[in-house]
Scaffold this active site. Sequence first.
Site, PDB file in Angstrom:
ATOM      1  N   HIS A 222     -12.016   4.734   4.328  1.00 26.35           N
ATOM      2  CA  HIS A 222     -11.136   5.646   3.602  1.00 26.35           C
ATOM      3  C   HIS A 222     -11.930   6.831   3.043  1.00 26.35           C
ATOM      4  O   HIS A 222     -13.150   6.858   3.135  1.00 26.35           O
ATOM      5  CB  HIS A 222     -10.431   4.890   2.482  1.00 26.35           C
TER       6      HIS A 222
ATOM      7  N   LYS B  40       3.368  -4.533   6.767  1.00 23.91           N
ATOM      8  CA  LYS B  40       3.324  -4.620   5.299  1.00 23.91           C
ATOM      9  C   LYS B  40       4.734  -4.663   4.706  1.00 23.91           C
ATOM     10  O   LYS B  40       5.004  -5.403   3.767  1.00 23.91           O
ATOM     11  CB  LYS B  40       2.576  -3.408   4.737  1.00 23.91           C
TER      12      LYS B  40
ATOM     13  N   SER C  61       0.857  -1.181   0.000  1.00 20.28           N
ATOM     14  CA  SER C  61       0.000   0.000   0.000  1.00 20.28           C
ATOM     15  C   SER C  61       0.897   1.236   0.000  1.00 20.28           C
ATOM     16  O   SER C  61       1.903   1.263   0.717  1.00 20.28           O
ATOM     17  CB  SER C  61      -0.876  -0.006   1.258  1.00 20.28           C
ATOM     18  N   SER C  62       0.503   2.253  -0.771  1.00 19.14           N
ATOM     19  CA  SER C  62       1.372   3.439  -0.866  1.00 19.14           C
ATOM     20  C   SER C  62       1.534   4.142   0.482  1.00 19.14           C
ATOM     21  O   SER C  62       2.469   4.908   0.671  1.00 19.14           O
ATOM     22  CB  SER C  62       0.818   4.418  -1.897  1.00 19.14           C
ATOM     23  N   CYS C  63       0.635   3.851   1.444  1.00 16.90           N
ATOM     24  CA  CYS C  63       0.729   4.512   2.753  1.00 16.90           C
ATOM     25  C   CYS C  63       1.914   3.992   3.569  1.00 16.90           C
ATOM     26  O   CYS C  63       2.184   4.499   4.657  1.00 16.90           O
ATOM     27  CB  CYS C  63      -0.571   4.371   3.543  1.00 16.90           C
TER      28      CYS C  63
ATOM     29  N   PRO D  65      -0.355  -0.376  -4.367  1.00 14.93           N
ATOM     30  CA  PRO D  65      -1.456   0.453  -4.860  1.00 14.93           C
ATOM     31  C   PRO D  65      -1.589   1.790  -4.118  1.00 14.93           C
ATOM     32  O   PRO D  65      -1.328   1.882  -2.919  1.00 14.93           O
ATOM     33  CB  PRO D  65      -2.711  -0.390  -4.593  1.00 14.93           C
ATOM     34  N   THR D  66      -2.033   2.782  -4.864  1.00 14.09           N
ATOM     35  CA  THR D  66      -2.418   4.062  -4.290  1.00 14.09           C
ATOM     36  C   THR D  66      -3.792   3.904  -3.614  1.00 14.09           C
ATOM     37  O   THR D  66      -4.275   2.786  -3.448  1.00 14.09           O
ATOM     38  CB  THR D  66      -2.496   5.130  -5.402  1.00 14.09           C
ATOM     39  N   ASN D  67      -4.454   4.999  -3.237  1.00 10.44           N
ATOM     40  CA  ASN D  67      -5.809   4.925  -2.655  1.00 10.44           C
ATOM     41  C   ASN D  67      -6.756   4.287  -3.660  1.00 10.44           C
ATOM     42  O   ASN D  67      -6.817   4.724  -4.811  1.00 10.44           O
ATOM     43  CB  ASN D  67      -6.338   6.334  -2.358  1.00 10.44           C
TER      44      ASN D  67
ATOM     45  N   TYR E 279       0.885  -0.822  10.953  1.00  7.55           N
ATOM     46  CA  TYR E 279       0.417  -1.418   9.694  1.00  7.55           C
ATOM     47  C   TYR E 279       1.558  -1.426   8.680  1.00  7.55           C
ATOM     48  O   TYR E 279       1.812  -2.430   8.005  1.00  7.55           O
ATOM     49  CB  TYR E 279      -0.755  -0.593   9.184  1.00  7.55           C
TER      50      TYR E 279
HETATM   51  N1  LIG Z   1      -8.501  -0.142   0.107  1.00  5.83           N
HETATM   52  C1  LIG Z   1      -7.491   0.612  -0.285  1.00  5.83           C
HETATM   53  O1  LIG Z   1      -7.630   1.812  -0.565  1.00  5.83           O
HETATM   54  C2  LIG Z   1      -6.113   0.004  -0.443  1.00  5.83           C
HETATM   55  C3  LIG Z   1      -5.098   0.824  -0.906  1.00  5.83           C
HETATM   56  C4  LIG Z   1      -3.827   0.306  -1.043  1.00  5.83           C
HETATM   57  C5  LIG Z   1      -3.599  -1.028  -0.751  1.00  5.83           C
HETATM   58  N2  LIG Z   1      -4.595  -1.812  -0.309  1.00  5.83           N
HETATM   59  C6  LIG Z   1      -4.248  -3.201   0.041  1.00  5.83           C
HETATM   60  O2  LIG Z   1      -5.091  -4.142  -0.572  1.00  5.83           O
HETATM   61  C7  LIG Z   1      -5.269  -5.263   0.294  1.00  5.83           C
HETATM   62  C8  LIG Z   1      -6.747  -5.544   0.468  1.00  5.83           C
HETATM   63  O3  LIG Z   1      -7.401  -4.377   0.913  1.00  5.83           O
HETATM   64  P1  LIG Z   1      -8.994  -4.214   0.825  1.00  5.83           P
HETATM   65  O4  LIG Z   1      -9.261  -2.777   0.706  1.00  5.83           O
HETATM   66  O5  LIG Z   1      -9.550  -5.168  -0.163  1.00  5.83           O
HETATM   67  O6  LIG Z   1      -9.409  -4.667   2.298  1.00  5.83           O
HETATM   68  P2  LIG Z   1     -10.779  -5.345   2.789  1.00  5.83           P
HETATM   69  O7  LIG Z   1     -11.899  -4.942   1.897  1.00  5.83           O
HETATM   70  O8  LIG Z   1     -10.885  -5.078   4.239  1.00  5.83           O
HETATM   71  O9  LIG Z   1     -10.510  -6.889   2.541  1.00  5.83           O
HETATM   72  C9  LIG Z   1      -9.596  -7.620   3.294  1.00  5.83           C
HETATM   73  C10 LIG Z   1     -10.067  -9.048   3.336  1.00  5.83           C
HETATM   74  O10 LIG Z   1      -9.136  -9.808   4.123  1.00  5.83           O
HETATM   75  C11 LIG Z   1      -9.875 -10.654   4.985  1.00  5.83           C
HETATM   76  N3  LIG Z   1      -9.122 -10.948   6.202  1.00  5.83           N
HETATM   77  C12 LIG Z   1      -8.637 -10.075   7.107  1.00  5.83           C
HETATM   78  N4  LIG Z   1      -8.031 -10.734   8.107  1.00  5.83           N
HETATM   79  C13 LIG Z   1      -8.132 -12.055   7.814  1.00  5.83           C
HETATM   80  C14 LIG Z   1      -7.719 -13.237   8.471  1.00  5.83           C
HETATM   81  N5  LIG Z   1      -7.067 -13.194   9.636  1.00  5.83           N
HETATM   82  N6  LIG Z   1      -8.007 -14.425   7.890  1.00  5.83           N
HETATM   83  C15 LIG Z   1      -8.684 -14.493   6.720  1.00  5.83           C
HETATM   84  N7  LIG Z   1      -9.098 -13.403   6.042  1.00  5.83           N
HETATM   85  C16 LIG Z   1      -8.830 -12.207   6.596  1.00  5.83           C
HETATM   86  C17 LIG Z   1     -11.116  -9.860   5.318  1.00  5.83           C
HETATM   87  O11 LIG Z   1     -12.127 -10.714   5.771  1.00  5.83           O
HETATM   88  P3  LIG Z   1     -13.140 -10.198   6.932  1.00  5.83           P
HETATM   89  O12 LIG Z   1     -13.737  -8.939   6.406  1.00  5.83           O
HETATM   90  O13 LIG Z   1     -14.090 -11.311   7.099  1.00  5.83           O
HETATM   91  O14 LIG Z   1     -12.275  -9.956   8.135  1.00  5.83           O
HETATM   92  C18 LIG Z   1     -11.441  -9.220   3.981  1.00  5.83           C
HETATM   93  O15 LIG Z   1     -12.213 -10.070   3.169  1.00  5.83           O
HETATM   94  C19 LIG Z   1      -4.568  -4.899   1.605  1.00  5.83           C
HETATM   95  O16 LIG Z   1      -3.321  -5.524   1.627  1.00  5.83           O
HETATM   96  C20 LIG Z   1      -4.393  -3.408   1.524  1.00  5.83           C
HETATM   97  O17 LIG Z   1      -3.240  -2.967   2.190  1.00  5.83           O
HETATM   98  C21 LIG Z   1      -5.861  -1.343  -0.158  1.00  5.83           C
END
Ligand SMILES: NC(=O)c1ccc[n+]([C@@H]2O[C@H](COP(=O)([O-])OP(=O)(O)OC[C@H]3O[C@@H](n4cnc5c(N)ncnc54)[C@H](OP(=O)(O)O)[C@@H]3O)[C@@H](O)[C@H]2O)c1
Length: 311
Positions: A180, A141, A108-110, A164-166, A137
């Site tokens: 977010h 990461k 994540s870019s953060c 990834p960015t936001n 976090y």
């Molecule tokens: N969203 C953004 O803007 C953004 C930006 C940059 C990078 N990212 C990266 O993209 C990735 C995914 O982000 P996202 O936004 O898709 O997050 P998300 O919607 O919260 O999805 C994360 C998923 O991981 C599951 N999870 C969490 N803990 C777990 C565990 N212990 N065992 C099994 N499953 C687990 C969650 O299930 P439950 O909900 O059931 O816990 C959820 O389905 C992350 O690595 C994040 O850093 C996201």
Amino acid sequence: MHHASKIYVAGHRGMVGAAIVRELRRQGYENIVTRTHAELDLTRQADVEAFFAEERPEFVFLAAARVGGIEANRTAPADFMYDNMMLEMNVIHAAWRNGCRKLEFLGSSCIYPRMAPQPMKEDCLLTSSLEQTNEAYALAKISGLRYCSYLRRQYGADFISVMPTNLYGPNDNYHPTNSHVVPALIRRFHEAKEQGLEEVTCWGDGSPLREFLYVDDLANLCVFLMNNYSGEETVNAGSGKELTIGELTRLVADTVGYKGRINWDTSMPNGTPRKLLDVSKAAAMGWRYSTELPEGLRMAYADFLARGVRL
Ligand SMILES: NC(=O)c1ccc[n+]([C@@H]2O[C@H](COP(=O)([O-])OP(=O)(O)OC[C@H]3O[C@@H](n4cnc5c(N)ncnc54)[C@H](OP(=O)(O)O)[C@@H]3O)[C@@H](O)[C@H]2O)c1
């Protein structure tokens, strides 16, 4: 990847994981393995090892993570560090031990340094201090990212990462205090419209510059990298375009159809003045995002309405 390859998408119910599954299916990959959090808690090492020994996926997208906004990160640093560190180490290690041909880790870019030169290049990672509010976090990461690099260096494992960015789009998290900026604004203006509020107050002065990427574009890049990139260094995933939070706010209000006044509470903090990724590395490989922000916001709001997100 071949169309019959066995592919495990960890975190397939999350915003990113669901988009990766959509993109894989769109491109004809059908042998996709998933487990919900309830079926497999990825922080439990023995369970993760048993899962990998049984399924032996050839390719893994690691999109599971404990994710949250500033407030959640600030108030629960221990949980953010433990859960993310454990699940990353468990999945990456078990994948490697069980013959996974390639794994892609989501950064994540953060997690780039707080004062990184803008736009941020991939090599700015770990060059200066981290942002304090999400240090736990970021440390987790960075460990996952580096573990992939070290497995490549020590054992020749073809494990890569993307930064990834936001992101925004279908399946986003609309939690009132733990989301977010884009989903928070969608919810805020939707609520204001429903309640007939004449004005909405936002934090700061609207001047910070930010970049956003529609999650399906990220998923497209993730699949592209799985098929076309092998390297120790991560690859930035962004649009390379920025706009002010003020402009974003206006755009979301227009998308939602909120007609009232927008005020700025300048006694509240603005955050970092500018955060933009240098996306030249992905561009040099021939990849570019395709969804412009107004169109992406329309699709995100349609998903919000279709899912009947409870206010
Ligand atoms: N969203 C953004 O803007 C953004 C930006 C940059 C990078 N990212 C990266 O993209 C990735 C995914 O982000 P996202 O936004 O898709 O997050 P998300 O919607 O919260 O999805 C994360 C998923 O991981 C599951 N999870 C969490 N803990 C777990 C565990 N212990 N065992 C099994 N499953 C687990 C969650 O299930 P439950 O909900 O059931 O816990 C959820 O389905 C992350 O690595 C994040 O850093 C996201």
